[in-house]
Design an enzyme around this catalytic site. Structure first.
Site, PDB file in Angstrom:
ATOM      1  N   GLY A   1       0.845  -1.263   0.055  1.00  0.00           N
ATOM      2  CA  GLY A   1       0.046  -0.033  -0.064  1.00  0.00           C
ATOM      3  C   GLY A   1       0.930   1.297   0.124  1.00  0.00           C
ATOM      4  O   GLY A   1       0.214   2.323   0.512  1.00  0.00           O
TER       5      GLY A   1
ATOM      6  N   ASN B   1       1.643   2.751  -2.432  1.00  0.00           N
ATOM      7  CA  ASN B   1       1.022   3.904  -3.380  1.00  0.00           C
ATOM      8  C   ASN B   1      -0.198   4.212  -2.967  1.00  0.00           C
ATOM      9  O   ASN B   1      -0.725   5.358  -3.130  1.00  0.00           O
ATOM     10  CB  ASN B   1       0.688   3.272  -5.073  1.00  0.00           C
ATOM     11  CG  ASN B   1       2.097   3.190  -5.693  1.00  0.00           C
ATOM     12  OD1 ASN B   1       2.366   4.109  -6.268  1.00  0.00           O
ATOM     13  ND2 ASN B   1       2.360   1.698  -6.038  1.00  0.00           N
TER      14      ASN B   1
ATOM     15  N   LEU C   1      -3.040  -6.695  -7.446  1.00  0.00           N
ATOM     16  CA  LEU C   1      -2.218  -7.458  -8.319  1.00  0.00           C
ATOM     17  C   LEU C   1      -3.168  -8.786  -8.981  1.00  0.00           C
ATOM     18  O   LEU C   1      -2.987  -9.776  -9.038  1.00  0.00           O
ATOM     19  CB  LEU C   1      -1.128  -8.381  -7.518  1.00  0.00           C
ATOM     20  CG  LEU C   1      -0.038  -7.162  -6.774  1.00  0.00           C
ATOM     21  CD1 LEU C   1       0.906  -7.867  -6.127  1.00  0.00           C
ATOM     22  CD2 LEU C   1       0.328  -6.014  -8.050  1.00  0.00           C
TER      23      LEU C   1
ATOM     24  N   ASN D   1      -4.497   2.618 -13.565  1.00  0.00           N
ATOM     25  CA  ASN D   1      -3.446   1.343 -12.850  1.00  0.00           C
ATOM     26  C   ASN D   1      -2.103   1.943 -13.034  1.00  0.00           C
ATOM     27  O   ASN D   1      -1.579   2.760 -14.106  1.00  0.00           O
ATOM     28  CB  ASN D   1      -3.438   0.114 -13.646  1.00  0.00           C
ATOM     29  CG  ASN D   1      -2.532  -0.964 -13.325  1.00  0.00           C
ATOM     30  OD1 ASN D   1      -2.427  -0.894 -11.859  1.00  0.00           O
ATOM     31  ND2 ASN D   1      -1.792  -1.766 -14.026  1.00  0.00           N
TER      32      ASN D   1
ATOM     33  N   HIS E   1       1.870   0.719 -13.344  1.00  0.00           N
ATOM     34  CA  HIS E   1       2.443  -0.505 -13.666  1.00  0.00           C
ATOM     35  C   HIS E   1       4.108   0.000 -13.510  1.00  0.00           C
ATOM     36  O   HIS E   1       4.330   0.992 -14.109  1.00  0.00           O
ATOM     37  CB  HIS E   1       2.401  -0.856 -15.031  1.00  0.00           C
ATOM     38  CG  HIS E   1       3.035  -2.092 -15.459  1.00  0.00           C
ATOM     39  ND1 HIS E   1       2.666  -3.249 -14.930  1.00  0.00           N
ATOM     40  CD2 HIS E   1       4.087  -2.204 -16.009  1.00  0.00           C
ATOM     41  CE1 HIS E   1       3.313  -4.410 -15.537  1.00  0.00           C
ATOM     42  NE2 HIS E   1       4.309  -3.593 -15.985  1.00  0.00           N
TER      43      HIS E   1
ATOM     44  N   ASP F   1      -2.537  -4.485 -19.163  1.00  0.00           N
ATOM     45  CA  ASP F   1      -1.675  -3.430 -19.342  1.00  0.00           C
ATOM     46  C   ASP F   1      -1.502  -2.759 -20.452  1.00  0.00           C
ATOM     47  O   ASP F   1      -0.481  -2.074 -20.952  1.00  0.00           O
ATOM     48  CB  ASP F   1      -0.193  -4.008 -19.063  1.00  0.00           C
ATOM     49  CG  ASP F   1       0.106  -4.492 -17.425  1.00  0.00           C
ATOM     50  OD1 ASP F   1      -0.649  -3.647 -16.513  1.00  0.00           O
ATOM     51  OD2 ASP F   1       0.595  -5.386 -17.241  1.00  0.00           O
TER      52      ASP F   1
ATOM     53  N   GLU G   1       6.852   6.125  -9.282  1.00  0.00           N
ATOM     54  CA  GLU G   1       5.335   5.724  -9.008  1.00  0.00           C
ATOM     55  C   GLU G   1       4.754   6.720  -7.850  1.00  0.00           C
ATOM     56  O   GLU G   1       3.732   7.093  -8.221  1.00  0.00           O
ATOM     57  CB  GLU G   1       5.380   4.335  -8.395  1.00  0.00           C
ATOM     58  CG  GLU G   1       5.874   3.273  -9.338  1.00  0.00           C
ATOM     59  CD  GLU G   1       5.648   1.963  -8.642  1.00  0.00           C
ATOM     60  OE1 GLU G   1       4.401   1.816  -7.967  1.00  0.00           O
ATOM     61  OE2 GLU G   1       6.484   0.974  -8.736  1.00  0.00           O
TER      62      GLU G   1
HETATM   63  C1  GAR Z   1       4.087  -1.255  -6.987  1.00  0.00           C
HETATM   64  O1  GAR Z   1       5.269  -1.199  -7.459  1.00  0.00           O
HETATM   65  C2  GAR Z   1       2.940  -1.369  -8.328  1.00  0.00           C
HETATM   66  O2  GAR Z   1       3.523  -0.439  -9.287  1.00  0.00           O
HETATM   67  C3  GAR Z   1       2.841  -2.826  -8.566  1.00  0.00           C
HETATM   68  O3  GAR Z   1       3.058  -3.462  -7.578  1.00  0.00           O
HETATM   69  C4  GAR Z   1       3.539  -2.678  -6.513  1.00  0.00           C
HETATM   70  C5  GAR Z   1       2.788  -2.380  -5.508  1.00  0.00           C
HETATM   71  O4  GAR Z   1       3.197  -1.680  -4.331  1.00  0.00           O
HETATM   72  N1  GAR Z   1       1.801  -3.123  -9.370  1.00  0.00           N
HETATM   73  C6  GAR Z   1       1.991  -3.862 -10.533  1.00  0.00           C
HETATM   74  O5  GAR Z   1       2.743  -4.686 -10.683  1.00  0.00           O
HETATM   75  C7  GAR Z   1       0.669  -4.203 -11.262  1.00  0.00           C
HETATM   76  N2  GAR Z   1       0.738  -4.739 -12.397  1.00  0.00           N
HETATM   77  P1  GAR Z   1       2.502  -1.013  -3.082  1.00  0.00           P
HETATM   78  O6  GAR Z   1       1.586  -2.006  -2.545  1.00  0.00           O
HETATM   79  O7  GAR Z   1       3.604  -0.740  -2.106  1.00  0.00           O
HETATM   80  O8  GAR Z   1       1.666   0.096  -3.672  1.00  0.00           O
END
Ligand code: GAR
Length: 203
Positions: free
Chosen positions: A14, A16, A93, A110, A112, A153, A183
């Site tokens: 979490g 992001n 995910l 989203n 990525h 994607d 990000e």
């Molecule tokens: C992040 O790096 C995000 O970009 C990626 O998962 C991570 C989640 O981190 N998302 C993907 O790979 C989607 N295909 P977080 O839970 O700390 O935000």
């Protein structure tokens, strides 16, 4: 001016989601408000972040439904119950099914962790994306925020930022750099852009 109710969908740490919350508090994300957090993992630390900021949170785990369609219907009902207008996949995910995609055209974005269309599609999520980038030997990677449609994607790109790959990087080190340098700025900025569009300020 009406503020767009946002749902943040999460699966794990979490960070992001935290970036969205911080940017809301800083006034960067101001045309939308995180009204709901949905996690498909009951143990996601992201849920603790939601609780800390008193954001309503709902857990919907695929394993508790008979079919993917059942999960999607329940998710859609929850989004409608909270009158959500923008869905932000903030480290979610899993792949969303047709009922949700059809109900929210151009209303799902989203983040990525790569420069799409590189290292995207089925099976490319989380650390696997950074492992693939390192295996390939790319010198530049980054992050992309894009609209979500039926192509994994593959939706239209909203914002991208490049990040350098350094000698000796591991997937974990690279993931951290991509999060910090790309990000956490990109996702709130894109959410604000799309909220402004939804609210009718622009285009
Ligand atoms: C992040 O790096 C995000 O970009 C990626 O998962 C991570 C989640 O981190 N998302 C993907 O790979 C989607 N295909 P977080 O839970 O700390 O935000």
């Amino acid at each position: 001016m009406a503020v767009v109710p946002i749902a943040a969908l999460v699966s794990g740490g979490g960070t992001n989601l935290q970036a969205l919350i911080d940017s809301q508090e800083a006034g960067i994300l101001r045309s939308g408000k995180i009204a709901l957090v949905v996690s498909n993992n009951s143990r996601a630390p992201a849920l603790e972040r939601a609780a800390k900021y008193h954001i309503p949170a709902v857990v919907a785990e695929q394993k508790n439904f008979d079919s993917p369609e059942g999960f999607d219907r329940a998710l859609l009902e929850t989004l409608e119950e909270y009158r959500i207008q923008l869905v932000v996949l903030a480290g979610f995910l899993a792949v969303l099914g047709q009922p949700v995609l059809q109900a929210y055209p151009d209303r799902i974005i989203n983040i990525h962790p790569a420069l799409l269309p590189a290292f995207g599609g089925k099976g490319f999520y989380g650390l696997k994306v950074h492992q693939a980038a390192l295996d390939r030997g790319v010198k530049i990677t980054g992050a992309t925020v894009h609209y979500v449609d039926e192509n994994i994607d593959g939706g239209k790109i909203i914002l991208q930022k490049a990040v350098e790959v350094r000698e000796g990087d591991t997937p974990e080190i690279l993931q951290k750099r991509v999060m910090e340098q790309a990000e956490w700025q990109l996702l709130p900025a894109a959410a604000e852009l799309v909220c402004r569009k939804i609210a009718g300020f622009e285009g």
